[in-house]
Motif scaffolding. Structure first.
Motif, PDB file in Angstrom:
ATOM      1  N   LEU A 127       0.855  -1.184   0.000  1.00 49.19           N
ATOM      2  CA  LEU A 127       0.000   0.000   0.000  1.00 49.19           C
ATOM      3  C   LEU A 127       0.893   1.237   0.000  1.00 49.19           C
ATOM      4  O   LEU A 127       1.552   1.538   0.985  1.00 49.19           O
ATOM      5  N   LEU A 136     -11.808  -0.028   3.032  1.00 47.91           N
ATOM      6  CA  LEU A 136     -10.805   0.881   3.587  1.00 47.91           C
ATOM      7  C   LEU A 136     -10.541   0.583   5.064  1.00 47.91           C
ATOM      8  O   LEU A 136      -9.409   0.608   5.520  1.00 47.91           O
ATOM      9  N   LEU A 173      -7.904  -2.137   5.616  1.00 48.10           N
ATOM     10  CA  LEU A 173      -6.567  -2.011   5.051  1.00 48.10           C
ATOM     11  C   LEU A 173      -5.509  -1.865   6.136  1.00 48.10           C
ATOM     12  O   LEU A 173      -5.747  -1.251   7.171  1.00 48.10           O
ATOM     13  N   HIS A 211      -9.603   6.664  -2.605  1.00 47.03           N
ATOM     14  CA  HIS A 211      -8.602   6.166  -3.551  1.00 47.03           C
ATOM     15  C   HIS A 211      -7.369   5.671  -2.808  1.00 47.03           C
ATOM     16  O   HIS A 211      -7.037   6.160  -1.728  1.00 47.03           O
ATOM     17  N   LEU A 212      -6.690   4.717  -3.415  1.00 47.10           N
ATOM     18  CA  LEU A 212      -5.405   4.292  -2.892  1.00 47.10           C
ATOM     19  C   LEU A 212      -4.522   3.882  -4.064  1.00 47.10           C
ATOM     20  O   LEU A 212      -5.013   3.666  -5.178  1.00 47.10           O
ATOM     21  N   GLU A 256      -9.829   6.927   8.652  1.00 48.30           N
ATOM     22  CA  GLU A 256     -10.709   5.774   8.482  1.00 48.30           C
ATOM     23  C   GLU A 256     -11.786   5.745   9.564  1.00 48.30           C
ATOM     24  O   GLU A 256     -12.962   5.508   9.302  1.00 48.30           O
ATOM     25  N   VAL A 275       0.024   2.212   5.574  1.00 42.48           N
ATOM     26  CA  VAL A 275       0.798   2.478   4.352  1.00 42.48           C
ATOM     27  C   VAL A 275       2.169   1.813   4.473  1.00 42.48           C
ATOM     28  O   VAL A 275       2.822   1.872   5.511  1.00 42.48           O
ATOM     29  N   GLU A 292      -0.075   4.584  -1.120  1.00 49.78           N
ATOM     30  CA  GLU A 292      -0.785   5.813  -0.717  1.00 49.78           C
ATOM     31  C   GLU A 292      -2.224   5.461  -0.360  1.00 49.78           C
ATOM     32  O   GLU A 292      -2.797   4.529  -0.910  1.00 49.78           O
ATOM     33  N   LYS A 293      -2.781   6.255   0.553  1.00 48.21           N
ATOM     34  CA  LYS A 293      -4.164   6.042   0.960  1.00 48.21           C
ATOM     35  C   LYS A 293      -4.825   7.410   1.088  1.00 48.21           C
ATOM     36  O   LYS A 293      -4.592   8.143   2.031  1.00 48.21           O
ATOM     37  N   GLN A 294      -5.621   7.787   0.088  1.00 41.25           N
ATOM     38  CA  GLN A 294      -6.378   9.039   0.080  1.00 41.25           C
ATOM     39  C   GLN A 294      -7.840   8.673  -0.158  1.00 41.25           C
ATOM     40  O   GLN A 294      -8.297   8.668  -1.296  1.00 41.25           O
ATOM     41  N   PRO A 295      -8.568   8.325   0.906  1.00 44.19           N
ATOM     42  CA  PRO A 295      -9.931   7.804   0.746  1.00 44.19           C
ATOM     43  C   PRO A 295     -10.780   8.645  -0.196  1.00 44.19           C
ATOM     44  O   PRO A 295     -10.730   9.864  -0.111  1.00 44.19           O
ATOM     45  N   ASP A 302      -9.047  14.348   4.940  1.00 44.67           N
ATOM     46  CA  ASP A 302      -9.201  13.099   4.191  1.00 44.67           C
ATOM     47  C   ASP A 302     -10.620  12.563   4.324  1.00 44.67           C
ATOM     48  O   ASP A 302     -11.216  12.090   3.360  1.00 44.67           O
TER      49      ASP A 302
END
Length: 201
Positions: free
Chosen positions: A9, A35, A38, A16-17, A190, A41, A11-14, A160
Motif C-alpha cells: 500500500l 478501507l 486495510l 482512492h489508494l 478511516e 501504508v 498511498e491512501k487518500q480515501p 481526508d
C-alpha cells in the motif's frame, strides 16, 4: 480483466489508494468497508479487483473480500446503478446489512445513501430480492478492523474524511457537519469516515 492485485500500500487518500505491485502503481478506488480493513501504508495487501473500461478511462475498483466484489458486480448490473452509486451503497452498509435490508424490503436505511431516493430504493430492493437468495449461505466477511493510528494528524485526517465523504456523494455541508459532530479527538481518517457514515446512515 484484472481480478486480483497483491502489493504494498503506497498511498491512501480515501476513497482512492495506490497499490505498488512490483514497481507499478495501480490506482484503485475502494468502498469504505474495504478501507477499514486495510493495513498501514507500506504494508502488503491483497485486493480482489474489478476493472471498468470506459471510452475515457480504465477504472479499477478493489475489495477486501471476494464477497464484496460479487456484491459490487451484482449492483452495477442493475439498471441505473453505476460504480459510484454501488460504492456509496457499500460504503454506507456492510454486505450483511445490505442483504438484511433487501430481505426485509426496508427502504429506510437506503434512502439515507447519497443518490438514493425512495423510488430508487424501492426498485433496488425489488430487483435485488431474487439475486440475494443465494447470499444467505455465503460466509460473512471477517471483522478485521484497522486500529486508529496514534500518529495521524487531526487536521489531515479530517480533510481526508471530508474528501472521502464528498467523493461518495454527500454534500460538503453534510460531510462537515457529520465530521464536526464526532466528539473524540485524534482519530484516524478511516475511523472518522466510519463514525460519520454511521451518524448519517
Amino acid at each position: 480483466m484484472i481480478g486480483r492485485l497483491r502489493g504494498n500500500l503506497a498511498e491512501k487518500q480515501p476513497p482512492h489508494l495506490i497499490l505498488d505491485v512490483n514497481g507499478v502503481g495501480y490506482e484503485v478506488e475502494v468502498p469504505m468497508t474495504t478501507l477499514y480493513r486495510l493495513p498501514a501504508v507500506g504494508e502488503a495487501v491483497t485486493l480482489h479487483t474489478h476493472l471498468v473500461v470506459r471510452e475515457d478511462a480504465h477504472l479499477l475498483y478493489g475489495f477486501a473480500e471476494k464477497r464484496e466484489r460479487e456484491l459490487f458486480r451484482e449492483l452495477i448490473r442493475l439498471n441505473g446503478v453505476g460504480p459510484k452509486l454501488a460504492l456509496a451503497l457499500m460504503s454506507g452498509l456492510e454486505v450483511d446489512e445490505l442483504v438484511r435490508c433487501v430481505q426485509a424490503q426496508d427502504t429506510s436505511v437506503l434512502v439515507k445513501i447519497p443518490g438514493v431516493g425512495k423510488k430508487t430504493a424501492e426498485r433496488l430492493l425489488v430487483e435485488l430480492k431474487d439475486r440475494f437468495k443465494a447470499w444467505e449461505s455465503i460466509p460473512a466477511i471477517s471483522g478485521l478492523v484497522v486500529e486508529p493510528r496514534a500518529d495521524a494528524a487531526v487536521s489531515s485526517a479530517e480533510n481526508d474524511a471530508l474528501s472521502a465523504l464528498v467523493a461518495l456523494g454527500f454534500k460538503p455541508q453534510e460531510a462537515s457537519r457529520a465530521v464536526a459532530a464526532i466528539q473524540e479527538k485524534d482519530l484516524s481518517s478511516e475511523e472518522l469516515i466510519r463514525r460519520a457514515l454511521k451518524g448519517m446512515v
